[in-house]
Design a protein around this motif. Structure first.
Motif, mmCIF file in Angstrom:
data_model
loop_
_atom_site.group_PDB
_atom_site.id
_atom_site.type_symbol
_atom_site.label_atom_id
_atom_site.label_comp_id
_atom_site.label_asym_id
_atom_site.label_seq_id
_atom_site.Cartn_x
_atom_site.Cartn_y
_atom_site.Cartn_z
ATOM 1 N N ASP A 12 8.155 -3.660 0.885
ATOM 2 C CA ASP A 12 9.540 -3.212 0.884
ATOM 3 C C ASP A 12 9.652 -2.001 -0.032
ATOM 4 O OD1 ASP A 12 11.082 -4.743 2.611
ATOM 5 O OD2 ASP A 12 11.197 -6.421 1.216
ATOM 6 N N MET B 29 10.338 1.334 4.010
ATOM 7 C CA MET B 29 9.113 0.550 3.968
ATOM 8 C C MET B 29 7.959 1.434 3.503
ATOM 9 S SD MET B 29 9.312 -2.656 4.900
ATOM 10 C CE MET B 29 10.570 -3.737 5.603
ATOM 11 N N THR C 214 7.353 -8.427 -0.511
ATOM 12 C CA THR C 214 8.807 -8.328 -0.448
ATOM 13 C C THR C 214 9.407 -7.737 -1.719
ATOM 14 O OG1 THR C 214 9.135 -10.522 -1.392
ATOM 15 C CG2 THR C 214 8.856 -10.392 1.011
ATOM 16 N N ASP C 215 10.671 -7.355 -1.593
ATOM 17 C CA ASP C 215 11.421 -6.916 -2.765
ATOM 18 C C ASP C 215 11.417 -7.993 -3.843
ATOM 19 O OD1 ASP C 215 12.180 -4.331 -2.008
ATOM 20 O OD2 ASP C 215 13.955 -5.023 -0.951
ATOM 21 N N GLN D 269 16.818 2.926 1.675
ATOM 22 C CA GLN D 269 16.227 1.870 2.503
ATOM 23 C C GLN D 269 14.864 2.352 2.993
ATOM 24 O OE1 GLN D 269 17.896 -1.021 3.331
ATOM 25 N NE2 GLN D 269 19.965 -0.518 2.627
#
Length: 325
Positions: A106, A90, A9-10, A88
């Motif tokens: 992310d 992935m 994750t971020d 934005q």
């Protein structure tokens, strides 16, 4: 057997990034001739609700027999009004031997960290070693990362932040109160641009914010924004006064107006561009050659940076996970 694909994750990336280490990893990556990087796909598409194009980027890279990855990213310039990052996406990180997905990361924080680290890597070759002051133009997600990354390679004690919103610039300074350097928001670029050692522009501005008339001998200019052919952050005079470097010739000569427009007008020639990061990191070409030289680095991003950063954070993630058992 648990076959779930790890999701990095971020938050994990934000909390486990050490820029010194990431800069060194990128240096090794740009020195590694085995990594293959096709030209990235860059597709602008109409965004009717905004009356302004957005962009889809597909960025693959391969380290044959070891690892590969592809980043899928959108850039929506008006996202600030929705309190969302402009970028934005992935990242799919895969095993290059058997082709399975090793992890999904992310892309927001991954991109911010690798972009900032690439700028710091360039600065380690191009800024003066005694650089102690930094001006950041822009208040987006990259700003704090760029500040921390630049500070990881140079003894910076004073940072200035400019943005179209003074309040946002002040919020960045407030978030950095605990750091070893002082951070001050400024209302006008001209107030400090001639005083600092390093100028870093990371904006979505379509027209120049950095004007060559203000540049002084010995400065280093780091241009990170202006990701389209018709946009630029520095004017012709800045190009004329500077020794120009790019992250890669592959993207740097084609994707940003900071280089494309001067090339088209004859202000800049391909032959006059001093080096890219591959040449700097492999020491086949020199970076800064004198304390009085003005250096300019243009970054458009490169899939090698994503693959190296994904590998870096994947290793950290695996190490963290192993300590839990």
């Amino acid at each position: 057997m648990n076959t779930a694909i790890p999701y990095i994750t971020d938050d994990f990336i934000e909390n486990n990034c050490h820029f010194n280490d990431l800069v060194e990893a990128l240096k090794d990556g740009f020195s590694n001739s085995a990594i293959e990087v096709p030209m990235r796909h860059h597709h602008d598409f109409h965004n009717p609700d905004e009356d302004k194009d957005s962009t889809l980027l597909l960025m693959p890279a391969f380290n044959p027999g070891k690892e590969l990855g592809v980043k899928i990213v959108t850039v929506s310039p008006n996202n600030g009004k929705y309190n969302l990052p402009a970028i934005q996406g992935m990242y799919l990180y895969l095993d290059a031997h058997k082709g399975y997905i090793k992890a999904i990361l992310d892309a927001k924080s991954l991109t911010a960290k690798r972009t900032a680290a690439a700028s710091a890597l360039a600065s380690s070759y191009l800024s003066r070693k005694d650089s102690s002051s930094l001006l950041i133009l822009g208040t987006g997600a990259l700003s704090i990362n760029l500040i921390k990354a630049h500070c990881s390679v140079r003894p910076i004690t004073t940072v200035y932040v400019w943005g179209r919103s003074f309040e946002k610039a002040q919020r960045i300074c407030d978030a950095l109160k605990a750091e070893s350097f002082t951070c001050t928001a400024i209302a006008k670029i001209e107030d400090k641009i001639a005083e600092v050692a390093i100028i870093c522009a990371a904006t979505l501005s379509a027209t120049p914010l950095v004007f060559g008339e203000f540049l002084k001998k010995g400065q280093h200019l780091d241009l990170v924004g202006a990701y389209k052919k018709n946009t630029r952050e520095a004017d012709d005079q800045a190009i004329i006064k500077s020794s120009v470097f790019v992250d890669t010739y592959q993207g740097g000569l084609k994707e940003s107006g900071d280089i494309v427009i001067p090339l088209s007008s004859g202000i800049l020639s391909k032959e006059s561009i001093k080096a890219d990061l591959f040449e700097l990191c492999s020491t086949t070409k020199l970076g800064r050659t004198s304390d009085s030289e003005i250096t300019l680095f243009k970054s458009v991003g490169h899939a090698l940076e994503d693959l190296v950063a994904a590998s870096y954070f994947y290793s950290l993630f695996q190490n963290k996970k192993s300590t839990l058992f």
